[in-house]
Write an enzyme that holds these catalytic residues in place. Structure first.
Site, mmCIF file in Angstrom:
data_model
loop_
_atom_site.group_PDB
_atom_site.id
_atom_site.type_symbol
_atom_site.label_atom_id
_atom_site.label_comp_id
_atom_site.label_asym_id
_atom_site.label_seq_id
_atom_site.Cartn_x
_atom_site.Cartn_y
_atom_site.Cartn_z
ATOM 1 C CB ALA A 212 -3.864 -1.036 10.473
ATOM 2 N N GLY B 25 -2.744 0.568 18.655
ATOM 3 C CA GLY B 25 -1.755 0.461 17.591
ATOM 4 C C GLY B 25 -1.519 1.807 16.934
ATOM 5 C CB ALA B 26 0.805 4.123 16.706
ATOM 6 N N GLY B 27 0.449 1.952 13.721
ATOM 7 C CA GLY B 27 1.117 1.626 12.460
ATOM 8 C C GLY B 27 0.253 2.047 11.276
ATOM 9 N N GLY C 256 -13.085 -7.768 11.444
ATOM 10 C CA GLY C 256 -13.107 -6.806 10.351
ATOM 11 C C GLY C 256 -13.629 -7.320 9.018
ATOM 12 C CE LYS D 210 -3.884 -2.136 2.427
ATOM 13 N NZ LYS D 210 -4.778 -2.058 3.575
HETATM 14 P P1 ATR Z 1 0.107 -2.344 10.171
HETATM 15 O O1 ATR Z 1 0.343 -1.789 8.808
HETATM 16 O O2 ATR Z 1 -0.638 -3.643 10.202
HETATM 17 O O3 ATR Z 1 -0.463 -1.338 11.121
HETATM 18 P P2 ATR Z 1 2.685 -1.911 11.326
HETATM 19 O O4 ATR Z 1 2.761 -0.567 10.677
HETATM 20 O O5 ATR Z 1 3.902 -2.789 11.370
HETATM 21 O O6 ATR Z 1 1.562 -2.800 10.686
HETATM 22 O O7 ATR Z 1 2.177 -1.682 12.834
HETATM 23 C C1 ATR Z 1 1.905 -2.742 13.695
HETATM 24 C C2 ATR Z 1 1.271 -2.196 14.956
HETATM 25 O O8 ATR Z 1 0.863 -3.274 15.792
HETATM 26 C C3 ATR Z 1 2.191 -1.326 15.802
HETATM 27 O O9 ATR Z 1 1.428 -0.337 16.439
HETATM 28 C C4 ATR Z 1 2.743 -2.337 16.822
HETATM 29 O O10 ATR Z 1 3.174 -1.751 18.018
HETATM 30 P P3 ATR Z 1 4.677 -1.111 18.119
HETATM 31 O O11 ATR Z 1 4.659 0.134 17.302
HETATM 32 O O12 ATR Z 1 4.868 -0.840 19.557
HETATM 33 O O13 ATR Z 1 5.592 -2.171 17.566
HETATM 34 C C5 ATR Z 1 1.504 -3.148 17.062
HETATM 35 N N1 ATR Z 1 1.758 -4.506 17.588
HETATM 36 C C6 ATR Z 1 2.188 -5.592 16.909
HETATM 37 N N2 ATR Z 1 2.238 -6.676 17.704
HETATM 38 C C7 ATR Z 1 1.830 -6.273 18.934
HETATM 39 C C8 ATR Z 1 1.634 -6.918 20.187
HETATM 40 N N3 ATR Z 1 1.897 -8.224 20.338
HETATM 41 N N4 ATR Z 1 1.188 -6.188 21.230
HETATM 42 C C9 ATR Z 1 0.912 -4.861 21.080
HETATM 43 N N5 ATR Z 1 1.061 -4.204 19.913
HETATM 44 C C10 ATR Z 1 1.500 -4.886 18.856
#
Ligand code: ATR
Length: 270
Positions: A131, A127-129, A239, A65
């Site tokens: 998505a 989450g802050a990625g 979802g 994306k």
């Molecule tokens: P996406 O595009 O799916 O959002 P991403 O940009 O890699 O993928 O972001 C993944 C998100 O899931 C992040 O917010 C990550 O937290 P961190 O920024 O602290 O790494 C979160 N995440 C992934 N696995 C996790 C877990 N087991 N517990 C809590 N947060 C998790």
């Protein structure tokens, strides 16, 4: 016949071809839609070839994306905000328009399918990625009372919040600092569900009549959907509805007609 495709890696489990075939039948459109495995390294040339050979539109999924965002000629406002493109349309002049229908797909599922009104509600996004970035603009535009973004890595939540502050009231938090807050709607936008994990959530976060929504989906209930049920949420869902709705908005961009999603959603739930 007009040709469409979804590009991703991996792609074999994509439900998009099935969804778009059903939309095409329902709206009596003649088109083909296939799933294509595309590695990031060859995304640009595969996309160019697809459109050169007559393709009309492409959906992009993980991990393409952001590449699609950089590749297109023009962006819709919502794609600009999300820094990601999930729908590309070939325009009459041959240029490529990039859109992102994920956020509007979520809002459609929440508000139209599940009958929620977000105005004045207390929202929490986990989450802050990527998505999260794809859904914050329409969530804020729905005028919630508060919107918290909680993340394991607090600095990422803070950076995300500063990007979206101009649109509406939004705060960053660690998971620990959520203690004492109550939320009407909690949306899981972490990738934790994909590996069966859960963010470290306190047990007293849900207000009365609350809703838990996992952007992820799977055959069995996700870890977050189960958590919501255990915490006594009135509704705890995955979802799949958003998946159908983002596809419907992509179909609308391409074909100019908005398909109904009720049968598709029922079929997806099997
Ligand atoms: P996406 O595009 O799916 O959002 P991403 O940009 O890699 O993928 O972001 C993944 C998100 O899931 C992040 O917010 C990550 O937290 P961190 O920024 O602290 O790494 C979160 N995440 C992934 N696995 C996790 C877990 N087991 N517990 C809590 N947060 C998790």
């Amino acid at each position: 016949m007009d040709q469409y495709a979804v590009f991703g890696f991996p792609i074999e489990h994509s439900k998009s071809p099935l969804i778009h075939q059903q939309f095409a039948e329902q709206t009596q459109q003649s088109l083909s839609y296939k799933a294509v495995e595309v590695r990031p390294q060859v995304f640009d040339e595969t996309l160019d070839d697809f459109f050169r050979l007559g393709g009309q539109g492409v959906n992009c999924t993980v991990p393409l994306k952001e590449l699609a965002f950089r590749k297109v000629d023009t962006l819709t406002r919502r794609a600009e905000f999300s820094c990601a493109v999930n729908t590309i349309k070939k325009m009459p002049d041959g240029s490529l328009l990039g859109d992102n229908t994920d956020g509007v797909g979520l809002l459609t599922d929440l508000c139209e399918n599940l009958g929620l009104n977000l105005k004045g509600k207390r929202l929490l996004v986990l989450g802050a990625g990527g998505a999260t970035r794809g859904i914050l603009q329409p969530l804020l535009e729905a005028a919630p009372a508060t919107l918290y973004v909680a993340n394991r890595t607090l600095s990422k939540a803070q950076a995300m919040v500063s990007l979206f502050e101009p649109i509406g009231r939004i705060d960053a938090s660690s998971y620990e600092d959520l203690a004492g807050h109550r939320f009407d709607i909690i949306i899981n936008a972490t990738s934790a569900s994909l590996s069966g994990e859960l963010p470290p959530l306190a047990t007293d976060l849900l207000a009365k009549n609350s809703v838990c929504y996992d952007l992820a989906y799977s055959q069995e209930a996700t870890a977050f959907v189960l958590w919501g049920e255990q915490q006594g949420a009135t509704l705890s869902v995955d979802g799949l509805g958003m998946l159908a709705e983002q596809a419907a908005h992509a179909f609308k961009l391409w074909r100019g007609v908005m398909p109904k999603t009720s049968n598709v959603r029922a079929n997806l739930r099997g």
